[in-house]
Design a protein around this motif. Structure first.
Motif, PDB file in Angstrom:
ATOM      1  N   HIS A 118       0.784  -1.233   0.005  1.00  0.00           N
ATOM      2  CA  HIS A 118      -0.190  -0.027   0.010  1.00  0.00           C
ATOM      3  C   HIS A 118       0.840   1.314  -0.228  1.00  0.00           C
ATOM      4  O   HIS A 118       0.494   2.287  -0.651  1.00  0.00           O
ATOM      5  CB  HIS A 118      -0.789   0.022   1.063  1.00  0.00           C
ATOM      6  CG  HIS A 118      -2.128   1.172   1.231  1.00  0.00           C
ATOM      7  ND1 HIS A 118      -3.068   1.137   0.515  1.00  0.00           N
ATOM      8  CD2 HIS A 118      -1.880   2.262   2.022  1.00  0.00           C
ATOM      9  CE1 HIS A 118      -3.597   2.301   0.707  1.00  0.00           C
ATOM     10  NE2 HIS A 118      -3.240   2.938   1.666  1.00  0.00           N
ATOM     11  N   TYR A 119       1.699   1.100   0.699  1.00  0.00           N
ATOM     12  CA  TYR A 119       2.557   2.671   0.872  1.00  0.00           C
ATOM     13  C   TYR A 119       3.626   2.781  -0.110  1.00  0.00           C
ATOM     14  O   TYR A 119       4.368   3.551  -0.210  1.00  0.00           O
ATOM     15  CB  TYR A 119       2.963   2.631   2.353  1.00  0.00           C
ATOM     16  CG  TYR A 119       1.756   2.902   3.501  1.00  0.00           C
ATOM     17  CD1 TYR A 119       0.823   3.895   3.132  1.00  0.00           C
ATOM     18  CD2 TYR A 119       1.728   1.888   4.169  1.00  0.00           C
ATOM     19  CE1 TYR A 119      -0.268   4.065   3.942  1.00  0.00           C
ATOM     20  CE2 TYR A 119       0.480   1.983   5.309  1.00  0.00           C
ATOM     21  CZ  TYR A 119      -0.210   3.285   5.076  1.00  0.00           C
ATOM     22  OH  TYR A 119      -1.447   3.126   5.890  1.00  0.00           O
ATOM     23  N   PHE A 120       4.451   1.563  -0.269  1.00  0.00           N
ATOM     24  CA  PHE A 120       5.548   1.649  -1.053  1.00  0.00           C
ATOM     25  C   PHE A 120       5.712   0.999  -2.235  1.00  0.00           C
ATOM     26  O   PHE A 120       6.157   1.408  -3.403  1.00  0.00           O
ATOM     27  CB  PHE A 120       6.815   0.869  -0.368  1.00  0.00           C
ATOM     28  CG  PHE A 120       6.847   1.425   0.986  1.00  0.00           C
ATOM     29  CD1 PHE A 120       7.750   2.472   1.398  1.00  0.00           C
ATOM     30  CD2 PHE A 120       6.198   0.643   2.159  1.00  0.00           C
ATOM     31  CE1 PHE A 120       7.860   2.986   2.721  1.00  0.00           C
ATOM     32  CE2 PHE A 120       6.521   1.069   3.449  1.00  0.00           C
ATOM     33  CZ  PHE A 120       7.200   2.398   3.527  1.00  0.00           C
ATOM     34  N   GLY A 126       9.959   6.958   3.395  1.00  0.00           N
ATOM     35  CA  GLY A 126       8.835   6.557   4.307  1.00  0.00           C
ATOM     36  C   GLY A 126       7.619   6.144   3.749  1.00  0.00           C
ATOM     37  O   GLY A 126       6.724   5.710   4.463  1.00  0.00           O
ATOM     38  N   SER A 127       7.210   6.504   2.535  1.00  0.00           N
ATOM     39  CA  SER A 127       6.414   6.072   1.745  1.00  0.00           C
ATOM     40  C   SER A 127       6.390   6.583   0.327  1.00  0.00           C
ATOM     41  O   SER A 127       7.350   7.398  -0.096  1.00  0.00           O
ATOM     42  CB  SER A 127       4.932   6.845   2.322  1.00  0.00           C
ATOM     43  OG  SER A 127       4.853   8.211   1.941  1.00  0.00           O
ATOM     44  N   HIS A 128       5.712   6.185  -0.679  1.00  0.00           N
ATOM     45  CA  HIS A 128       5.847   6.396  -2.015  1.00  0.00           C
ATOM     46  C   HIS A 128       5.238   7.929  -2.061  1.00  0.00           C
ATOM     47  O   HIS A 128       4.413   8.393  -1.568  1.00  0.00           O
ATOM     48  CB  HIS A 128       5.005   5.663  -3.136  1.00  0.00           C
ATOM     49  CG  HIS A 128       5.405   5.765  -4.333  1.00  0.00           C
ATOM     50  ND1 HIS A 128       4.772   6.405  -5.143  1.00  0.00           N
ATOM     51  CD2 HIS A 128       6.087   4.902  -5.227  1.00  0.00           C
ATOM     52  CE1 HIS A 128       5.099   6.519  -6.255  1.00  0.00           C
ATOM     53  NE2 HIS A 128       6.083   5.650  -6.581  1.00  0.00           N
ATOM     54  N   PRO A 129       5.798   8.795  -2.923  1.00  0.00           N
ATOM     55  CA  PRO A 129       5.609   9.993  -3.153  1.00  0.00           C
ATOM     56  C   PRO A 129       4.338  10.303  -3.361  1.00  0.00           C
ATOM     57  O   PRO A 129       3.513  11.252  -3.238  1.00  0.00           O
ATOM     58  CB  PRO A 129       6.553  10.659  -4.019  1.00  0.00           C
ATOM     59  CG  PRO A 129       7.533   9.637  -4.357  1.00  0.00           C
ATOM     60  CD  PRO A 129       6.994   8.411  -3.970  1.00  0.00           C
ATOM     61  N   SER A 130       3.648   9.579  -4.161  1.00  0.00           N
ATOM     62  CA  SER A 130       2.162   9.469  -4.724  1.00  0.00           C
ATOM     63  C   SER A 130       1.156   8.901  -3.716  1.00  0.00           C
ATOM     64  O   SER A 130      -0.061   9.149  -4.138  1.00  0.00           O
ATOM     65  CB  SER A 130       2.006   9.146  -6.066  1.00  0.00           C
ATOM     66  OG  SER A 130       1.991   7.724  -6.271  1.00  0.00           O
ATOM     67  N   VAL A 131       1.476   8.473  -2.742  1.00  0.00           N
ATOM     68  CA  VAL A 131       0.612   7.834  -1.884  1.00  0.00           C
ATOM     69  C   VAL A 131       0.539   8.992  -0.537  1.00  0.00           C
ATOM     70  O   VAL A 131       1.796   9.356   0.011  1.00  0.00           O
ATOM     71  CB  VAL A 131       0.994   6.722  -1.410  1.00  0.00           C
ATOM     72  CG1 VAL A 131       0.176   6.187  -0.099  1.00  0.00           C
ATOM     73  CG2 VAL A 131       1.244   5.666  -2.640  1.00  0.00           C
ATOM     74  N   VAL A 158       0.038   9.739   3.117  1.00  0.00           N
ATOM     75  CA  VAL A 158      -0.061   8.907   4.477  1.00  0.00           C
ATOM     76  C   VAL A 158      -0.126  10.043   5.783  1.00  0.00           C
ATOM     77  O   VAL A 158       0.644  10.632   5.685  1.00  0.00           O
ATOM     78  CB  VAL A 158       1.467   8.226   4.436  1.00  0.00           C
ATOM     79  CG1 VAL A 158       1.481   7.415   5.940  1.00  0.00           C
ATOM     80  CG2 VAL A 158       1.663   7.376   3.439  1.00  0.00           C
ATOM     81  N   GLU A 159      -1.060   9.550   6.480  1.00  0.00           N
ATOM     82  CA  GLU A 159      -1.228  10.500   7.464  1.00  0.00           C
ATOM     83  C   GLU A 159       0.021  10.256   8.758  1.00  0.00           C
ATOM     84  O   GLU A 159       0.625   9.374   8.594  1.00  0.00           O
ATOM     85  CB  GLU A 159      -2.547  10.110   8.260  1.00  0.00           C
ATOM     86  CG  GLU A 159      -3.642  10.227   7.633  1.00  0.00           C
ATOM     87  CD  GLU A 159      -4.919  10.250   8.563  1.00  0.00           C
ATOM     88  OE1 GLU A 159      -5.001  10.170   9.612  1.00  0.00           O
ATOM     89  OE2 GLU A 159      -5.855   9.506   7.860  1.00  0.00           O
ATOM     90  N   PRO A 160       0.383  11.341   9.284  1.00  0.00           N
ATOM     91  CA  PRO A 160       1.631  11.407  10.029  1.00  0.00           C
ATOM     92  C   PRO A 160       1.587  10.080  11.116  1.00  0.00           C
ATOM     93  O   PRO A 160       2.568   9.671  11.601  1.00  0.00           O
ATOM     94  CB  PRO A 160       1.699  12.651  10.855  1.00  0.00           C
ATOM     95  CG  PRO A 160       0.847  13.621   9.696  1.00  0.00           C
ATOM     96  CD  PRO A 160      -0.047  12.750   9.035  1.00  0.00           C
ATOM     97  N   LYS A 161       0.244   9.852  11.640  1.00  0.00           N
ATOM     98  CA  LYS A 161       0.187   8.622  12.646  1.00  0.00           C
ATOM     99  C   LYS A 161       0.701   7.540  12.046  1.00  0.00           C
ATOM    100  O   LYS A 161       1.043   6.568  12.572  1.00  0.00           O
ATOM    101  CB  LYS A 161      -1.088   8.760  13.152  1.00  0.00           C
ATOM    102  CG  LYS A 161      -2.162   8.132  12.212  1.00  0.00           C
ATOM    103  CD  LYS A 161      -3.552   8.184  12.811  1.00  0.00           C
ATOM    104  CE  LYS A 161      -4.611   7.621  12.046  1.00  0.00           C
ATOM    105  NZ  LYS A 161      -5.826   7.564  12.610  1.00  0.00           N
TER     106      LYS A 161
END
Length: 195
Positions: free
Chosen positions: A156-158, A179-184, A186-189
């Motif tokens: 989901h994130y990468f 810390g995640s794919h730039p087009s996804v 992601v909430e800081p939590k």
């Protein structure tokens, strides 16, 4: 006049062969029956399964090549992907070496694949001395909210932004380092930070 056996008039050999010969004829006719048409979906999925690349496991991961990624606040293990092992095949499967480190410091090393958007496969497990033991498994959907949540997090994130696989290993390494794919979004939590 002698009485003729029933069925012996027209096909005397068939009558002598009895039920065995009749069954043979039925099976022959059934074998000549036309096959059912194959739908586009069946054709597409059959091709996808047949055309999967087979890849040998990469070299055992070095500590310097491991990139840690966040799974969830309840994850007890720390999870890493070996940057050198990350690849995207022509079959659009993202393959990588995963290191799952227990709280006591023991590393569980496996070579795996993700088929976007939600399937995973285990190819091999590393032995303590650094060699690989083949564990070729079937494709399985991964479940969210389980101890295997790292599979969902990676997809989901990468590795599967917008449900499509990344285009290159460099794109995946960049996503892991960010810390995640730039087009996804992601909430800081969900990045392991605190608010």
């Amino acid at each position: 006049m002698p009485r003729r056996r029933r069925g012996a008039g027209r096909y005397p050999r068939l009558a002598r062969g009895g039920p065995r010969l009749r069954w043979l004829l039925v099976l022959l006719v059934a074998g000549c029956a036309p096959t059912q048409p194959v739908s586009d979906w069946e054709r597409q999925n059959r091709q996808r399964l047949v055309s999967e690349d087979t890849a040998a496991p990469p070299p055992y991961p070095r500590h310097a090549d491991l990139i840690e990624f966040y799974v969830s606040p309840t994850a007890e293990f720390k999870y890493f992907v070996d940057a050198r092992s990350l690849s995207v095949g022509a079959d659009r499967i993202v393959r990588f070496t995963l290191v799952a480190r227990s709280p006591s410091g023991v590393d569980n090393v496996s070579y795996e694949g993700i088929r976007c958007p939600r399937e995973h496969r285990l190819y091999a497990v590393a032995r303590a001395e650094g060699s690989w033991s083949s564990r070729d498994s079937d494709w399985r959907e991964f479940a969210r909210g389980t101890s295997l949540g790292w599979q969902y997090a990676l997809a989901h994130y990468f590795f599967c932004p917008h449900r499509d696989p990344i285009r290159s290993a460099a794109e995946g390494v960049d996503a892991l380092r960010r810390g995640s794919h730039p087009s996804v979004y992601v909430e800081p939590k969900n990045l392991g930070g605190s608010n």
